[in-house]
Motif scaffolding. Structure first.
Motif, short mmCIF file in Angstrom:
data_model
loop_
_atom_site.label_atom_id
_atom_site.label_comp_id
_atom_site.label_asym_id
_atom_site.label_seq_id
_atom_site.Cartn_x
_atom_site.Cartn_y
_atom_site.Cartn_z
N GLY A 221 1.05 -1.29 0.05
CA GLY A 221 0.02 -0.15 0.17
C GLY A 221 0.87 1.28 0.25
N LEU A 222 0.36 2.19 -1.01
CA LEU A 222 1.37 3.45 -1.19
C LEU A 222 0.81 4.36 0.07
CD1 LEU A 222 2.90 5.15 -3.10
CD2 LEU A 222 0.82 5.68 -4.00
N PRO A 223 2.06 4.81 0.95
CA PRO A 223 1.47 5.32 2.03
C PRO A 223 0.96 6.80 1.64
CG PRO A 223 3.91 5.39 1.79
CD PRO A 223 3.26 4.52 0.88
N LYS A 224 -0.19 7.09 2.59
CA LYS A 224 -1.15 8.28 2.34
C LYS A 224 -0.53 9.46 2.57
CE LYS A 224 -5.25 5.28 2.66
NZ LYS A 224 -4.43 4.09 2.90
N ALA A 225 0.44 9.46 3.39
CA ALA A 225 1.27 10.74 3.90
C ALA A 225 2.53 10.56 3.94
CB ALA A 225 0.52 11.20 5.23
N LYS A 226 3.37 11.64 3.49
CA LYS A 226 4.83 11.63 3.88
C LYS A 226 5.30 12.97 4.23
CE LYS A 226 6.86 11.70 -0.51
NZ LYS A 226 7.90 11.39 -1.38
N SER A 227 6.22 12.82 5.05
CA SER A 227 6.75 14.26 5.49
C SER A 227 8.31 13.99 5.42
CB SER A 227 6.44 14.61 6.96
OG SER A 227 6.76 15.97 7.23
N ARG A 321 4.91 18.65 -1.79
CA ARG A 321 5.35 17.75 -3.11
C ARG A 321 6.56 18.45 -3.48
NH1 ARG A 321 3.69 12.85 -5.28
NH2 ARG A 321 5.03 12.96 -7.24
N THR A 322 6.23 19.87 -3.92
CA THR A 322 7.37 20.56 -4.82
C THR A 322 8.78 20.57 -3.96
OG1 THR A 322 5.53 21.70 -5.36
CG2 THR A 322 7.60 22.47 -6.19
N THR A 323 8.77 20.99 -2.69
CA THR A 323 9.74 21.04 -2.09
C THR A 323 10.30 19.68 -1.53
OG1 THR A 323 8.37 22.81 -0.84
CG2 THR A 323 10.68 22.36 -0.11
N GLN A 324 9.49 18.73 -1.59
CA GLN A 324 10.09 17.46 -1.28
C GLN A 324 10.79 17.00 -2.56
OE1 GLN A 324 6.59 15.07 -0.33
NE2 GLN A 324 6.72 15.67 1.68
N GLU A 325 10.45 17.29 -3.90
CA GLU A 325 11.11 16.65 -4.95
C GLU A 325 12.17 17.49 -5.02
OE1 GLU A 325 12.26 15.04 -7.97
OE2 GLU A 325 10.94 14.14 -6.61
N ARG A 326 12.25 18.78 -4.73
CA ARG A 326 13.62 19.50 -4.92
C ARG A 326 14.62 18.98 -4.01
NH1 ARG A 326 12.91 25.25 -3.13
NH2 ARG A 326 15.11 25.20 -2.95
N VAL A 327 14.32 18.81 -2.74
CA VAL A 327 15.56 18.13 -1.92
C VAL A 327 15.97 16.92 -2.44
CG1 VAL A 327 14.90 19.80 0.17
CG2 VAL A 327 13.86 17.53 0.01
N TRP A 328 15.03 15.85 -2.74
CA TRP A 328 15.42 14.61 -3.12
C TRP A 328 16.11 14.55 -4.32
CZ3 TRP A 328 15.93 10.13 -0.64
CH2 TRP A 328 15.38 9.93 0.58
N SER A 329 15.82 15.43 -5.14
CA SER A 329 16.58 15.80 -6.31
C SER A 329 18.03 16.01 -6.30
CB SER A 329 15.81 16.76 -7.31
OG SER A 329 16.49 16.92 -8.65
#
Lengths: 471, 471
Positions: A221-227, A321-329
């Motif tokens: 199951g895809l987790p419904k929330a992440k931080s 999501r945008t900020t998460q994607e930025r730091v993971w990138s």
């Protein structure tokens, strides 16, 4: 080991077996199959012929032919490997799985997917995310790598702290054995003790025990929330010291990624991105996930508090999501960025018991300063798996580097051995690390590995020269 | 295979190797080592000598001696196995690990424990529970079984739905190879791709690839809260139909155990316990756990609601320790209770894809009625692993049973094969199931297994006659 050559007769036979369009024999087109993401100059080797079979039966046919002519056969996924595993070091045939990328079944009731192993790993997630499912075994390079390569290397990934690595998600596989026989191992079963666990002997065997053509993978199951938390520390040591405490207390994070200042800086410049690295010496990127957004935020807050307690400078919460994607990138692009900055380097993959990682950092500093090189460090700190990278500084001569690098490496490895660690956590041994195997493995263990190899592949044709030299 | 005999000279040599107190050669004392929890009448076999080594070096000495005299060597844990794995079917030496039960290290920082494999599994949990840790790989028989037996069989357990089976928790092990060499495999590492994954090839190999003397096991955080639901259904089919839905929706339960009426009734009578089984046809025992009591209760409530929606008669919440222990005790004692009720039976261990378990129940009814036997059923429904048990009814003659039982078994296995299942989910193949291996495994797979065995154990001395017949 005396291998045959893929001469004109062999190539002709391959053409009639696979069709002309699936056999590549011209130098120019074969060049792309002569290396992976390790240095082509150091490890590259030209194949004698490249085949792109489209069915398991064709793969079996090629393997049988390779036995008949005693030709080295090197299976290949996306070529994104980091240990030279897909390089045809003895020439012979490269068998690329690029055309075997069909999705054979998505079984929602059993939460499994059956796919050919030439599929790009990330496609799996794209196919099932709308149904609230995902494949948790994927590595950082998911946008380019193939599932087959992940299986060959037993790849890890950013989510391994909580979810484990590739092997946990491979329930079954179709293997073309080194003798060219086709066999299904495992199945859609949550547990199974019917015979030895050959499925997981094959996972991580780097293509030396056969060609995996199809796999049944487990979806969850895809987790419904992440931080995501970006935590700044004064020094790498302070950052790393937090890691075992985070794991031992409270909810297990999905990821605990470590990046020293140089790694963040290099990746940011490469991406034209900005993260607040100036004032810090290192960062942790910590992800929490779960089914309940409020609970996940609470868990993240607790981890943030713990980091502040342990001396962090600042905790940034990336909650969209945008900020998460930025730091993971930034994290995902470090290896690529370092290659651009300094192509002369050795990307390492050491793994130590999680509680021992704080001891690694001062040793890296010591070795770097002793040999006059840089050793930036980043990686999956939550798993004890660090990609320390030996990098030649611009002012150093190539000659000096060639003396310094192996000696520095030996010292690093000695530290890893002392801490009960191993030479590779997720990239594999392949070509790049085989000469160091004896330092990390007793002759008895190596003997047991070779005995399995010999028993399954008496002609020594499957990916020879990887893990160990052929007899 | 021509084996030697443990004659007086051998016994004398064993005594000088291990000390007189560690060699048992009198018939009366050896009898206890001639069987396990399968029927002694059907599967029992006397050893020629029993040894109880106290160190790994002694174990290695015994294995070397066994090679020298070509003596069959059968490792033994608690003797609580259910497939005859510890029975010395070719005589020779039984090597009991009962005296190797030391705790060598509890490493709280790495959350690991290093123990000798003769330890009673439950002792591990007793040692660390005060620190908020536990070993999640344990099977139902945890109060009597040894960790070594769990490793040999890759045992499952009541918590496997969420936590997985034994193999997930074995990080490393000390193995005495079939040639008597001592080797450490794995380590305290969260991930490791340094060579083939031999650790997990050994786990589940039923003592045929060597003697595991020590293991490094992974501990995890003990959940702070748990909640058990006892859910009553009109019929087994209705109960089982709920299972895939529970897994696919929402939070994964720790356990989903199934018990049909006859199983509950038999165990309740055996324990002089009362559960409300009269009005129902089957029960599910579902456990939820987690770090937050309120969240766990909420998760449990959701599962309860789902069951009611799917036609459950009633949901009982066991929210205190005493009640939880009572219902779990009923579940744990079913096998024992059936043995008392009717010793003539065959306890099965079939495993099918989780979504296929609803199809199993009507087939059990059909087969039971066709052959005039009872087939009560219980087990780990959440894993697709059911302990259907073929039981001789009191009025049936032994002669009729002996004809009916194998035929009924064949029909049951045919159903399992059709559903993509296997013959054993957690009890192992051992002696009891080896004759059926060919139905569940291709000749190619069996060939690969035998090739590994032969490569590691050329003299065929390690636990011969298990999984397959020696050459």
């Amino acid at each position: 080991m005396n291998y045959g050559k893929a001469n004109a007769a062999v190539i002709e036979e391959l053409r009639s077996l696979l069709g002309t369009g699936n056999v590549i024999a011209d130098e120019e087109r074969m060049e792309a199959y002569s290396h992976d993401e390790t240095s082509a100059e150091e490890y590259g080797h030209m194949p004698e012929v490249v085949v792109t079979p489209t069915t398991t039966a064709q793969v079996a046919g090629v393997v049988k032919l390779a036995n008949r002519f005693r030709l080295p056969l090197t299976p290949r996924g996306a070529g994104s490997g980091l240990s030279g595993g897909a390089i045809p070091v003895y020439g012979g045939i490269v068998l690329s799985l690029e055309k075997m990328n069909r999705v054979l079944e998505i079984d929602y009731a059993n939460m499994t997917m059956t796919v050919e192993t030439g599929i790009v790993t990330n496609e799996i997630n794209n196919l099932v995310k709308d149904k609230g499912l995902f494949y948790a075994g994927y590595p950082m390079s998911l946008e380019t790598c193939f599932l087959g390569g992940n299986i060959a290397e037993n790849a890890g990934g950013g989510k391994a702290v909580k979810y484990g690595v590739t092997s946990r998600y491979v329930l079954g596989l179709e293997l073309v054995t080194p003798m060219g026989e086709v066999v299904w191992l495992g199945g859609k079963l949550a547990k199974d003790v019917t015979g030895y666990d050959l499925t997981h002997l094959v996972v991580g065997s780097e293509g030396t025990l056969g060609v995996v053509t199809t796999a049944i993978i487990r979806l969850i199951g895809l987790p419904k929330a992440k931080s995501d938390l970006l935590v700044l520390f004064r020094s790498p040591s302070e950052a790393i010291s937090c890691v075992p405490e985070i794991i031992a207390r409270g909810t297990i994070p999905t990821s605990i990624e470590f990046m020293d200042k140089l790694s963040v800086e290099t990746s940011c410049k490469y991406l034209n991105e900005s993260l607040p690295y100036e004032a810090c010496g290192a960062m942790l990127l910590i992800e929490m996930d779960g089914s309940d957004p409020a609970q996940v935020d609470l868990d993240a807050e607790k981890v943030g508090d713990l980091c502040m307690e342990k001396g962090a400078i600042e905790v940034y919460m990336a909650d969209n999501r945008t900020t998460q994607e930025r730091v993971w990138s930034v994290r995902r692009n470090i290896a690529e960025a370092f290659k651009v900055r300094s192509p002369v380097q050795s990307l390492e993959d050491i793994v130590v018991p999680p509680a021992s990682i704080p001891e690694i950092i001062p040793e890296l500093d010591r070795i770097a300063s002793k040999y006059g090189i840089s050793i930036p460090c980043y990686g999956h700190a939550g798993d004890g798996n660090l990609h320390a990278t030996l990098v030649k500084d611009p002012e150093m001569s190539m000659e000096a580097w060639k003396t310094a690098e192996p000696e520095a490496l030996e010292e690093l490895y000695a530290v890893v051995v002392r801490l009960g660690g191993k030479i590779s956590g997720e990239h594999g041994i392949g070509l790049k690390r085989k000469k160091y195997m004896a330092e990390f493995m007793s002759p008895v263990e190596l003997g047991l590995i070779k005995a399995v190899k010999k028993a399954w592949d008496p002609n020594g044709i499957m990916n020879p020269g990887k893990l160990f030299d052929p007899d």
